[in-house]
Design a protein around this motif. Structure first.
Motif: not given
Length: 176
Positions: A96-97, A115-118, A127-131
């Motif tokens: 989930r984005a 981001t994909y929190p999980q 995890a902890g990354m942002v596109a």
């Protein structure tokens, strides 16, 4: 002697007066997507400000797509990331984005990142990354080269001279 490859793909042969830059076809990328560390400098500008400057990123490589660059949340020193209004989306591979607004002073780029929190187990490195969508930023660079945004309003690929297409996202490519 080996020199750092400006594409971030590791060391490549070359002498002090030459550089070797390989190109790769996005049609050689796998499905499900692969993750590759990006060791080259990545910068992002918005509203006249440098908001990201990092050499610690991850490229997601998927068939028919230019690389999507994921940046460490901690690298956003010149912008605030806020949860965006609107729906989340589901990626069959990553999970989930959740979408983000990128805020610099009085300027807001709405739903400009995700981001994909999980993330799913195969993609826990995200995890902890942002596109970011390069099309919603003022300027994105990868290894000193200005990035061209992937066509379409759903995909966030970063096109440089290091990759060749054709790329999914343009009109008529939905079924690829």
């Amino acid at each position: 002697m080996a020199h750092d490859d400006p594409t971030g793909r590791g060391n490549v042969p070359g002498g002090p007066d030459q550089s070797v830059r390989r190109t790769e076809s996005v049609w050689d990328y796998p499905r499900p997507p692969a993750l590759r560390p990006v060791r080259s400098r990545v910068t992002v500008h918005l509203a006249g400000q440098l908001i990201v400057d990092t050499t610690t990123a991850i490229a997601v490589l998927e068939t028919s797509h230019p690389p999507t660059i994921y940046l460490p949340r901690a690298a956003f020193t010149g912008a605030e990331l806020r949860p965006a209004d609107g729906p989340t989306t589901w990626c069959e591979f990553k999970g989930r984005a959740h979408y983000l607004d990128v805020v610099v002073g009085d300027s807001t780029a709405r739903r400009a990142g995700w981001t994909y929190p999980q993330p799913t187990p195969a993609y826990t490195d995200l995890a902890g990354m942002v596109a970011l969508y390069p099309s919603r930023m003022e300027l994105c660079t990868l290894a000193g080269e200005t990035v061209q945004a992937q066509d379409g309003d759903f995909y966030g690929g970063w096109i440089t001279s290091a990759v060749t297409g054709p790329f999914k996202g343009a009109p008529g490519t939905l079924g690829w």
